[in-house]
Design a protein around this motif. Sequence first.
Motif, PDB file in Angstrom:
ATOM      1  N   LYS A  28       1.042  -1.449  -0.227  1.00  0.00           N
ATOM      2  CA  LYS A  28       0.417   0.073  -0.141  1.00  0.00           C
ATOM      3  C   LYS A  28       1.244   1.115   0.007  1.00  0.00           C
ATOM      4  O   LYS A  28       1.244   1.423   1.265  1.00  0.00           O
ATOM      5  N   ILE A  29       0.695   1.896  -0.845  1.00  0.00           N
ATOM      6  CA  ILE A  29       1.815   3.132  -1.263  1.00  0.00           C
ATOM      7  C   ILE A  29       1.124   4.105  -1.018  1.00  0.00           C
ATOM      8  O   ILE A  29       0.092   4.438  -2.451  1.00  0.00           O
ATOM      9  N   LEU A  30       1.483   5.550  -0.831  1.00  0.00           N
ATOM     10  CA  LEU A  30       0.577   6.354  -0.740  1.00  0.00           C
ATOM     11  C   LEU A  30       1.526   7.528  -1.930  1.00  0.00           C
ATOM     12  O   LEU A  30       3.020   7.804  -1.051  1.00  0.00           O
ATOM     13  N   PHE A  31       1.508   8.453  -2.763  1.00  0.00           N
ATOM     14  CA  PHE A  31       2.652   9.341  -3.728  1.00  0.00           C
ATOM     15  C   PHE A  31       1.629  10.994  -3.757  1.00  0.00           C
ATOM     16  O   PHE A  31       0.931  10.552  -4.058  1.00  0.00           O
ATOM     17  N   ILE A  32       2.680  11.657  -3.453  1.00  0.00           N
ATOM     18  CA  ILE A  32       2.172  12.609  -2.820  1.00  0.00           C
ATOM     19  C   ILE A  32       2.824  13.007  -4.015  1.00  0.00           C
ATOM     20  O   ILE A  32       4.082  13.424  -3.553  1.00  0.00           O
ATOM     21  N   ASP A  33       2.574  14.436  -4.963  1.00  0.00           N
ATOM     22  CA  ASP A  33       2.974  14.941  -5.623  1.00  0.00           C
ATOM     23  C   ASP A  33       1.827  16.312  -6.485  1.00  0.00           C
ATOM     24  O   ASP A  33       0.388  16.232  -6.913  1.00  0.00           O
ATOM     25  N   ASP A  34       2.205  17.442  -6.361  1.00  0.00           N
ATOM     26  CA  ASP A  34       1.236  18.210  -7.326  1.00  0.00           C
ATOM     27  C   ASP A  34       1.056  18.596  -9.229  1.00  0.00           C
ATOM     28  O   ASP A  34       0.753  19.031  -9.734  1.00  0.00           O
ATOM     29  N   GLU A  35       2.393  17.322  -9.519  1.00  0.00           N
ATOM     30  CA  GLU A  35       2.209  17.102 -11.020  1.00  0.00           C
ATOM     31  C   GLU A  35       1.593  15.964 -11.388  1.00  0.00           C
ATOM     32  O   GLU A  35       2.567  15.090 -10.837  1.00  0.00           O
ATOM     33  N   GLN A  36       0.189  16.195 -11.697  1.00  0.00           N
ATOM     34  CA  GLN A  36      -0.387  14.599 -12.167  1.00  0.00           C
ATOM     35  C   GLN A  36       0.352  13.812 -13.405  1.00  0.00           C
ATOM     36  O   GLN A  36       0.341  12.952 -13.295  1.00  0.00           O
ATOM     37  N   ARG A  37       1.451  14.593 -14.166  1.00  0.00           N
ATOM     38  CA  ARG A  37       1.715  13.495 -14.940  1.00  0.00           C
ATOM     39  C   ARG A  37       2.988  13.007 -14.031  1.00  0.00           C
ATOM     40  O   ARG A  37       3.494  11.401 -14.691  1.00  0.00           O
ATOM     41  N   ASN A  56      -2.431  16.996  -3.130  1.00  0.00           N
ATOM     42  CA  ASN A  56      -2.564  17.874  -2.470  1.00  0.00           C
ATOM     43  C   ASN A  56      -2.316  17.489  -0.647  1.00  0.00           C
ATOM     44  O   ASN A  56      -2.674  16.668  -0.102  1.00  0.00           O
ATOM     45  N   ALA A  57      -1.194  18.226  -0.363  1.00  0.00           N
ATOM     46  CA  ALA A  57      -0.801  18.010   0.413  1.00  0.00           C
ATOM     47  C   ALA A  57      -1.814  17.969   2.046  1.00  0.00           C
ATOM     48  O   ALA A  57      -0.891  16.712   2.423  1.00  0.00           O
ATOM     49  N   GLU A  62      -4.359  13.624   5.411  1.00  0.00           N
ATOM     50  CA  GLU A  62      -5.948  13.106   6.300  1.00  0.00           C
ATOM     51  C   GLU A  62      -5.337  11.352   5.262  1.00  0.00           C
ATOM     52  O   GLU A  62      -5.946  10.744   6.105  1.00  0.00           O
ATOM     53  N   LEU A  63      -5.097  11.234   4.254  1.00  0.00           N
ATOM     54  CA  LEU A  63      -5.253   9.862   3.274  1.00  0.00           C
ATOM     55  C   LEU A  63      -4.424   8.636   4.402  1.00  0.00           C
ATOM     56  O   LEU A  63      -4.613   7.581   4.454  1.00  0.00           O
ATOM     57  N   ALA A  64      -3.119   9.587   5.014  1.00  0.00           N
ATOM     58  CA  ALA A  64      -2.098   8.598   5.494  1.00  0.00           C
ATOM     59  C   ALA A  64      -2.795   8.261   6.933  1.00  0.00           C
ATOM     60  O   ALA A  64      -2.510   7.134   7.811  1.00  0.00           O
ATOM     61  N   ARG A  65      -3.173   9.495   7.217  1.00  0.00           N
ATOM     62  CA  ARG A  65      -3.786   8.912   8.631  1.00  0.00           C
ATOM     63  C   ARG A  65      -5.289   7.530   8.729  1.00  0.00           C
ATOM     64  O   ARG A  65      -5.216   6.866   9.650  1.00  0.00           O
ATOM     65  N   GLN A  66      -5.448   7.751   7.783  1.00  0.00           N
ATOM     66  CA  GLN A  66      -6.676   6.703   7.779  1.00  0.00           C
ATOM     67  C   GLN A  66      -5.702   5.568   6.901  1.00  0.00           C
ATOM     68  O   GLN A  66      -6.745   4.505   7.377  1.00  0.00           O
ATOM     69  N   ARG A  88       6.475  14.382   8.133  1.00  0.00           N
ATOM     70  CA  ARG A  88       7.313  15.101   9.020  1.00  0.00           C
ATOM     71  C   ARG A  88       5.569  14.434  10.623  1.00  0.00           C
ATOM     72  O   ARG A  88       5.387  14.293  11.356  1.00  0.00           O
ATOM     73  N   GLN A  89       4.106  15.739   9.614  1.00  0.00           N
ATOM     74  CA  GLN A  89       3.067  15.114  10.118  1.00  0.00           C
ATOM     75  C   GLN A  89       2.518  13.444  10.198  1.00  0.00           C
ATOM     76  O   GLN A  89       1.782  13.207  11.318  1.00  0.00           O
ATOM     77  N   ILE A  90       2.412  13.058   9.254  1.00  0.00           N
ATOM     78  CA  ILE A  90       2.531  11.855   8.885  1.00  0.00           C
ATOM     79  C   ILE A  90       3.857  10.241   9.988  1.00  0.00           C
ATOM     80  O   ILE A  90       3.318   9.917  10.164  1.00  0.00           O
TER      81      ILE A  90
END
Length: 336
Positions: A28-37, A56-57, A62-66, A88-90
């Motif tokens: 289960k991987i969460l990728f976070i980036d503001d570029e859709q490409r 959206n950061a 919130e996604l990571a928390r859940q 840091r928040q994650i």
Amino acid sequence: AETTYADATEMIDDESIAPTVKLEGPLKILFIDDEQRILRALKALFRDQKVTVESNARAAVELARQGDFDVVVCDQRMPDMEGIDVLRQIKESTPRAMRILLTGYSDLKAVLGSVNEGEVFRFVNKPWNNTELRAIVSLAGEISREAPVNLPVVTEAHRNEARQQAGILVIDDNPETQSRLREILAPHYQLRFATTPERALEILEQHETGVVISETETSRGDMTALLKALKRFHPHIPTVVITERANAQMAIELINEGQVYRLLLKPIRLGTCRLSVDSAISRYWALKQNPAAARRYAVHGELEATPGLSQLGAQILQRIRTLPARLLGVARFNTF
């Protein structure tokens, strides 16, 4: 955040998504980036895993928390929050997730933040190498699932016990630095000083050491190879690097190849230094009670592939490998 990537629809050959380690079920991987490409490219590269993407950061936090993710990969340059703040928040809300910082530029402040606040597993530069990125994420996922994260809470009473049993090794030949560290730490810790790898090893062989504080370079030469080797075989001992010669590339290497716990710039500030060492001794003591969790902080990969280790010599490497472990229930970590 501008990049030079081609559109994500370009071909990614099947060889680049071959599994690196055996895992039970997809990661289960969460990728976070503001570029859709970028998100499309990452989703394609990891299409054999269970991937969630978010641009959206704040929404990602919130996604990571859940979501109970195994691995979180975040870009540093986000419009609403820097990547290190996201990680840091994650880290606070989802400590099991292994954290990887992805960036297209080398900014020293961001790199220092990634080690001092987010405690990232790896720092990956854009443009990435597909095979290397998959290997890093796969290893991070394996560790996330297998290494416990529920470290015991370290109270002030525990810290006092740790201070009595475990000393602090300082590797630096600068008299001013030694004097400053004595002023800050000697009232609270057993301080021992070394100016060479040989003397540092003598101290480590003779005394239980909970934290290593080191310059990156002394008049006797580069000390980073020693720190990398020590972390490879004894990841339960946190290393705090203090230097006036920091640059982004050096800091990235210390994160990726040495899993340095904190990186502080000279001149040494009393509050920052004391807090860093207190935190480091707490980490040491917690890992001593739960040694299997030290795998989260180990350096992995082929020993010969780590730059600089050959400079230490076979004899010194062997002495590092066979240092007394002093961990409950574990002989040593040299099988990693």
